[in-house]
Design an enzyme around this catalytic site. Sequence first.
Site, PDB file in Angstrom:
ATOM      1  N   THR A   1      -1.131   0.662   6.581  1.00 41.59           N
ATOM      2  CA  THR A   1      -0.609  -0.291   5.620  1.00 41.59           C
ATOM      3  C   THR A   1      -0.310  -1.594   6.333  1.00 41.59           C
ATOM      4  O   THR A   1       0.036  -1.589   7.518  1.00 41.59           O
ATOM      5  CB  THR A   1       0.675   0.236   4.952  1.00 41.59           C
ATOM      6  OG1 THR A   1       1.250  -0.815   4.157  1.00 41.59           O
ATOM      7  CG2 THR A   1       1.708   0.671   5.978  1.00 41.59           C
ATOM      8  N   GLY A   2      -0.444  -2.702   5.614  1.00 40.72           N
ATOM      9  CA  GLY A   2      -0.151  -3.982   6.239  1.00 40.72           C
ATOM     10  C   GLY A   2      -1.229  -5.004   5.966  1.00 40.72           C
ATOM     11  O   GLY A   2      -1.820  -5.038   4.890  1.00 40.72           O
ATOM     12  N   GLU A   3      -1.495  -5.839   6.946  1.00 41.07           N
ATOM     13  CA  GLU A   3      -2.472  -6.918   6.801  1.00 41.07           C
ATOM     14  C   GLU A   3      -3.872  -6.324   6.858  1.00 41.07           C
ATOM     15  O   GLU A   3      -4.398  -6.018   7.928  1.00 41.07           O
ATOM     16  CB  GLU A   3      -2.256  -7.946   7.914  1.00 41.07           C
ATOM     17  CG  GLU A   3      -3.101  -9.189   7.769  1.00 41.07           C
ATOM     18  CD  GLU A   3      -2.931 -10.132   8.941  1.00 41.07           C
ATOM     19  OE1 GLU A   3      -3.881 -10.871   9.224  1.00 41.07           O
ATOM     20  OE2 GLU A   3      -1.846 -10.131   9.563  1.00 41.07           O
ATOM     21  N   GLY A   4      -4.477  -6.163   5.676  1.00 39.26           N
ATOM     22  CA  GLY A   4      -5.741  -5.447   5.581  1.00 39.26           C
ATOM     23  C   GLY A   4      -6.838  -5.993   6.463  1.00 39.26           C
ATOM     24  O   GLY A   4      -7.577  -5.235   7.093  1.00 39.26           O
TER      25      GLY A   4
ATOM     26  N   ARG B   1     -12.187  -8.977  -3.782  1.00 37.64           N
ATOM     27  CA  ARG B   1     -11.705  -8.725  -2.424  1.00 37.64           C
ATOM     28  C   ARG B   1     -11.443  -7.238  -2.228  1.00 37.64           C
ATOM     29  O   ARG B   1     -10.840  -6.589  -3.066  1.00 37.64           O
ATOM     30  CB  ARG B   1     -10.425  -9.512  -2.170  1.00 37.64           C
ATOM     31  CG  ARG B   1      -9.847  -9.330  -0.739  1.00 37.64           C
ATOM     32  CD  ARG B   1      -8.747  -8.292  -0.696  1.00 37.64           C
ATOM     33  NE  ARG B   1      -8.117  -8.195   0.633  1.00 37.64           N
ATOM     34  CZ  ARG B   1      -7.193  -7.321   0.966  1.00 37.64           C
ATOM     35  NH1 ARG B   1      -6.765  -6.435   0.073  1.00 37.64           N
ATOM     36  NH2 ARG B   1      -6.679  -7.292   2.181  1.00 37.64           N
ATOM     37  N   ILE B   2     -11.913  -6.695  -1.123  1.00 36.84           N
ATOM     38  CA  ILE B   2     -11.678  -5.297  -0.780  1.00 36.84           C
ATOM     39  C   ILE B   2     -10.901  -5.255   0.526  1.00 36.84           C
ATOM     40  O   ILE B   2     -11.257  -5.934   1.496  1.00 36.84           O
ATOM     41  CB  ILE B   2     -13.005  -4.519  -0.661  1.00 36.84           C
ATOM     42  CG1 ILE B   2     -13.659  -4.412  -2.037  1.00 36.84           C
ATOM     43  CG2 ILE B   2     -12.772  -3.127  -0.070  1.00 36.84           C
ATOM     44  CD1 ILE B   2     -15.048  -3.845  -2.024  1.00 36.84           C
ATOM     45  N   GLY B   3      -9.833  -4.494   0.551  1.00 31.98           N
ATOM     46  CA  GLY B   3      -8.997  -4.398   1.741  1.00 31.98           C
ATOM     47  C   GLY B   3      -9.330  -3.195   2.593  1.00 31.98           C
ATOM     48  O   GLY B   3     -10.400  -2.588   2.469  1.00 31.98           O
ATOM     49  N   ASP B   4      -8.377  -2.817   3.440  1.00 32.49           N
ATOM     50  CA  ASP B   4      -8.623  -1.704   4.352  1.00 32.49           C
ATOM     51  C   ASP B   4      -8.435  -0.345   3.696  1.00 32.49           C
ATOM     52  O   ASP B   4      -9.009   0.649   4.138  1.00 32.49           O
ATOM     53  CB  ASP B   4      -7.666  -1.794   5.544  1.00 32.49           C
ATOM     54  CG  ASP B   4      -6.216  -1.576   5.129  1.00 32.49           C
ATOM     55  OD1 ASP B   4      -5.655  -0.505   5.420  1.00 32.49           O
ATOM     56  OD2 ASP B   4      -5.638  -2.468   4.497  1.00 32.49           O
TER      57      ASP B   4
ATOM     58  N   THR C   1       0.843  -1.197   0.000  1.00 31.29           N
ATOM     59  CA  THR C   1       0.000   0.000   0.000  1.00 31.29           C
ATOM     60  C   THR C   1       0.877   1.245   0.000  1.00 31.29           C
ATOM     61  O   THR C   1       2.007   1.191   0.462  1.00 31.29           O
ATOM     62  CB  THR C   1      -0.882   0.016   1.279  1.00 31.29           C
ATOM     63  OG1 THR C   1      -1.682  -1.161   1.324  1.00 31.29           O
ATOM     64  CG2 THR C   1      -1.794   1.216   1.324  1.00 31.29           C
TER      65      THR C   1
END
Length: 324
Positions: A244-247, A222-225, A194
């Site tokens: 940023t990171g593991e959504g 798929r939708i992340g954070d 990200t």
Amino acid sequence: MGGWAIAVHGGAGVDPNLPLQRQEDAKMLLTRCLDLGIHALRSNSSAIDVVELVVRELETDPLFNSGRGSALTEEGTVEMEASIMDGPKRRCGAVSGLTTVKNPISLARLVMDKSPHSYLAFSGAEKFAREQGVELECNDYFVTEENVGMLELAREANSIWLDYRVPTNEKCSASVETPLQMNGLPISVYAPETVGCVVVDSQGRCAAATSTGGLMNKKIGRIGDSPLIGSGTYACGVCGVSCTGEGEAIIRGTLAREVAAVMEYKGLGLQEAVNYVIEERLDEGKAGLIAVSSNGEVVCGFNTTGMFRGCATEDGFMEVGIWK
């Protein structure tokens, strides 16, 4: 304190084996983006204009995972997403599932400024982009040769890869003894996925912007954070935050909003708030964030090996780094 401040990130969770040349390339890009933002702030640009400007630059360069150079889905396509938020009135705009928009962050800004909505996705977002006349590109523009190779490796491993920039011969660098998981399912390697920027301008206005291509070999849809206001991006009267990171972990922890919440409700300062959220709100997830406060503070925090990051303040402080 007071005065303007800016921070930028290119993802958290950097593999310790990342080649030195790639590290230097990343630092040069982060420095270029900081310089761009600093020049704009010295010219009295607003915080919201600066975060859009800087993230556009990150999306245009294929080094990190946003815009050009985005991670590829299980079908070899891109599904980009982004969000932007203007702190003073908590106005926001977000987009997901973009396949042709050169700069997703600018479409998110248009959703905020030119639509009655806060969030548009997939075909509706693409239609809005055409109506607004933003610059479009075909799929080939976004797809890099490196990412095509990484997708093939991810398919062979039947896995989702959060870090698709670790060189091919380093693919086994993740610990076999403690495999990383996402929602209980194994993932091969973890690192940056990200980009983002946070700014407080000389008038104390905070803004935040985040953009991503998602995960390598992710499921379609798929939708992340990153496009979720309150999770990957948040700005209000007291601060601006980009994560940023593991959504999935960031979503569960509503990480960006949580920084503002503990400042507002617990009375913590920015550094204390970031520390608290990283330590108490990620459960076992891995992530990082950048944040500014309305009185000119800037903080970076992460619980990963590293985070591509840079920050600067009006009093002349400037720092670009990767490792802790």
